[in-house]
Design a protein around this motif. Structure first.
Motif, PDB file in Angstrom:
ATOM      1  N   SER A   1       2.183   1.777  -3.517  1.00  0.00           N
ATOM      2  CA  SER A   1       1.137   2.326  -4.383  1.00  0.00           C
ATOM      3  C   SER A   1       0.907   3.799  -4.102  1.00  0.00           C
ATOM      4  CB  SER A   1      -0.173   1.554  -4.191  1.00  0.00           C
ATOM      5  OG  SER A   1      -0.026   0.204  -4.543  1.00  0.00           O
ATOM      6  N   ALA A   2       0.826   4.148  -2.825  1.00  0.00           N
ATOM      7  CA  ALA A   2       0.580   5.545  -2.453  1.00  0.00           C
ATOM      8  C   ALA A   2       1.711   6.446  -2.926  1.00  0.00           C
ATOM      9  CB  ALA A   2       0.406   5.661  -0.939  1.00  0.00           C
TER      10      ALA A   2
ATOM     11  N   LEU B   1      -7.859  10.647  -7.665  1.00  0.00           N
ATOM     12  CA  LEU B   1      -7.961   9.280  -7.163  1.00  0.00           C
ATOM     13  C   LEU B   1      -9.344   9.004  -6.569  1.00  0.00           C
ATOM     14  CD1 LEU B   1      -4.448   8.879  -5.496  1.00  0.00           C
ATOM     15  CD2 LEU B   1      -5.251   7.834  -7.614  1.00  0.00           C
TER      16      LEU B   1
ATOM     17  N   ASN C   1      -9.931   5.828   0.387  1.00  0.00           N
ATOM     18  CA  ASN C   1      -8.893   6.290   1.303  1.00  0.00           C
ATOM     19  C   ASN C   1      -8.259   5.071   1.973  1.00  0.00           C
ATOM     20  OD1 ASN C   1      -8.812   9.125   1.091  1.00  0.00           O
ATOM     21  ND2 ASN C   1     -10.772   9.286   2.160  1.00  0.00           N
TER      22      ASN C   1
ATOM     23  N   GLU D   1       0.833  -1.200   0.000  1.00  0.00           N
ATOM     24  CA  GLU D   1       0.000   0.000   0.000  1.00  0.00           C
ATOM     25  C   GLU D   1       0.869   1.252   0.000  1.00  0.00           C
ATOM     26  OE1 GLU D   1      -4.111   1.195   2.084  1.00  0.00           O
ATOM     27  OE2 GLU D   1      -2.471   0.975   3.513  1.00  0.00           O
TER      28      GLU D   1
ATOM     29  N   VAL E   1       5.081   7.942   3.127  1.00  0.00           N
ATOM     30  CA  VAL E   1       4.948   8.673   1.858  1.00  0.00           C
ATOM     31  C   VAL E   1       5.582  10.058   1.980  1.00  0.00           C
ATOM     32  CG1 VAL E   1       3.320   9.686   0.210  1.00  0.00           C
ATOM     33  CG2 VAL E   1       2.924   7.388   1.107  1.00  0.00           C
TER      34      VAL E   1
ATOM     35  N   HIS F   1       0.942  14.636   0.650  1.00  0.00           N
ATOM     36  CA  HIS F   1       2.283  14.065   0.667  1.00  0.00           C
ATOM     37  C   HIS F   1       3.403  15.080   0.856  1.00  0.00           C
ATOM     38  CE1 HIS F   1       1.967  15.087  -3.667  1.00  0.00           C
ATOM     39  NE2 HIS F   1       3.281  15.046  -3.703  1.00  0.00           N
TER      40      HIS F   1
ATOM     41  N   LEU G   1       1.279   5.027   6.951  1.00  0.00           N
ATOM     42  CA  LEU G   1       1.248   5.308   5.516  1.00  0.00           C
ATOM     43  C   LEU G   1       1.639   6.752   5.233  1.00  0.00           C
ATOM     44  CD1 LEU G   1       0.548   4.336   2.625  1.00  0.00           C
ATOM     45  CD2 LEU G   1      -1.744   5.251   3.010  1.00  0.00           C
TER      46      LEU G   1
ATOM     47  N   ALA H   1      -3.356  10.368   1.153  1.00  0.00           N
ATOM     48  CA  ALA H   1      -1.890  10.354   1.110  1.00  0.00           C
ATOM     49  C   ALA H   1      -1.380  11.221  -0.033  1.00  0.00           C
ATOM     50  CB  ALA H   1      -1.391   8.920   0.958  1.00  0.00           C
TER      51      ALA H   1
ATOM     52  N   ILE I   1     -10.837   5.245  -6.058  1.00  0.00           N
ATOM     53  CA  ILE I   1      -9.842   4.691  -5.135  1.00  0.00           C
ATOM     54  C   ILE I   1     -10.232   5.108  -3.719  1.00  0.00           C
ATOM     55  CG2 ILE I   1      -7.450   4.852  -4.369  1.00  0.00           C
ATOM     56  CD1 ILE I   1      -7.548   3.239  -6.779  1.00  0.00           C
TER      57      ILE I   1
ATOM     58  N   LEU J   1      -5.398   6.204   0.187  1.00  0.00           N
ATOM     59  CA  LEU J   1      -4.527   6.621  -0.912  1.00  0.00           C
ATOM     60  C   LEU J   1      -4.811   8.048  -1.384  1.00  0.00           C
ATOM     61  CD1 LEU J   1      -3.485   3.737  -0.830  1.00  0.00           C
ATOM     62  CD2 LEU J   1      -3.575   3.688  -3.318  1.00  0.00           C
TER      63      LEU J   1
END
Length: 314
Positions: free
Chosen positions: A132-133, A185, A192, A129, A215, A201, A211, A197, A190, A194
């Motif tokens: 991906s993030a 996203l 959360n 994860e 990130v 970020h 997470l 994030a 998608i 992600l």
């Protein structure tokens, strides 16, 4: 943001196949045949998955040409990562100006591998994860570069990727690439964390959510690992020391590990990363900062000791 993302949708079809496959993979007992039939509807995505399973990352003794066999070899977690990566990132990079394209991949792969590495330090199961993030965090950059190409490329190349770029984007558009990426996203379905994030970020994380920590650290490392004399070096060293208990040696080890992972990831995504991470340079700069802090601490200690040693009696 929604008006700009409408224009993105006109340039790129919605990643329908990717979402269907991701939904199938939520079930631990997913049917391989169902996943295979959906993937076959997207030849580009199928080709990317076969390229991945035959890459050095898997180190298989023979070449795999069967999609079904690739699905079984990869398993749900790795396949989910591949679908997210190739179904989204590869789609949005098409048509991106070279000035932005090259920097995007360097930053995306660095953020992804660093976030995954740091996640394994704490919770191994969270690494996919985090990868991906990290990979998806800068999708807003691609969206802006494709919809408002001339103006955005000028903004992007004239400002360092970080606070300066976010301020310039906000001044021009009313939002940053980070906020736009999070909205994109969410709009594509998608869930959360992600989108959150991506939207945050560039901001120091509040609390101890792993997470967001990984990130954010990956975002800083995407500058520090590639840039000589990066002003973000003290920030990332202090962050890793505070949240991951990294000393100088572990920090350098992380840089070396990321360098190897980035090379593997670039091969997997069939992209060329310009430049090279100089671990010797990184060690010199990090050690120099460590010495400076030690000297400052010693000076402060000596000053306090001198005060305490004074005789304040009348």
């Amino acid at each position: 943001m929604d008006a700009l993302l409408d224009a993105v949708d006109e340039l790129h079809s919605s990643p329908t196949v990717a979402w269907r496959v991701l939904n199938l993979l939520k079930d631990p007992e997913f049917d391989v045949r169902d996943v295979e039939s959906h993937l076959e509807a997207d030849p580009a995505l199928t080709a990317s998955i076969l390229r991945l399973v035959n890459s050095a990352a898997y180190g298989l003794p023979r070449r795999i040409s069967s999609l079904r066999q690739a699905i079984m070899l990869m398993g749900a977690r790795s396949l989910r990562l591949a679908v997210l990566s190739f179904g989204l990132v590869d789609r949005l990079t098409r048509g991106t100006p070279a000035q932005v394209y090259d920097d995007f991949w360097r930053r995306a792969l660095t953020t992804a591998v660093a976030a995954a590495r740091l996640s394994r330090e704490v919770q191994r199961s969270a690494a996919d994860e985090a990868y991906s993030a990290g990979l998806l965090a800068d999708l807003g950059v691609l969206a802006l570069a494709q919809v408002d190409t001339n103006r955005y490329v000028k903004i992007y190349t004239q400002h360092s990727h970080g606070t300066a770029l976010i301020e310039a984007e906000t001044s021009r558009y009313g939002f940053s690439h980070a906020a736009l990426g999070g909205r994109l996203l969410s709009r594509w379905g998608i869930p959360n964390p992600l989108p959150l994030a991506a939207a945050n970020h560039h901001l120091p994380p509040v609390g101890d959510a792993l997470l967001f920590q990984t990130v954010y650290a990956g975002t800083l490392l995407a500058d520090v690992l590639w840039t000589s004399g990066s002003p973000l070096l003290p920030q990332i060293q202090a962050f890793l020391e505070r949240h991951f208990d990294f000393d100088l040696d572990r920090f350098i080890d992380l840089g070396m590990e990321c360098k190897a992972d980035i090379e593997d990831a670039a091969e997997m995504f069939a992209v060329r990363i310009e430049g090279e991470i100089d671990c010797r340079r990184l060690r010199r700069e990090a050690a120099g900062r460590f010495r400076e802090e030690a000297i400052d601490t010693a000076i402060d200690y000596d000053g306090v000791t001198a005060i305490l040693d004074q005789d304040f009696s009348p």
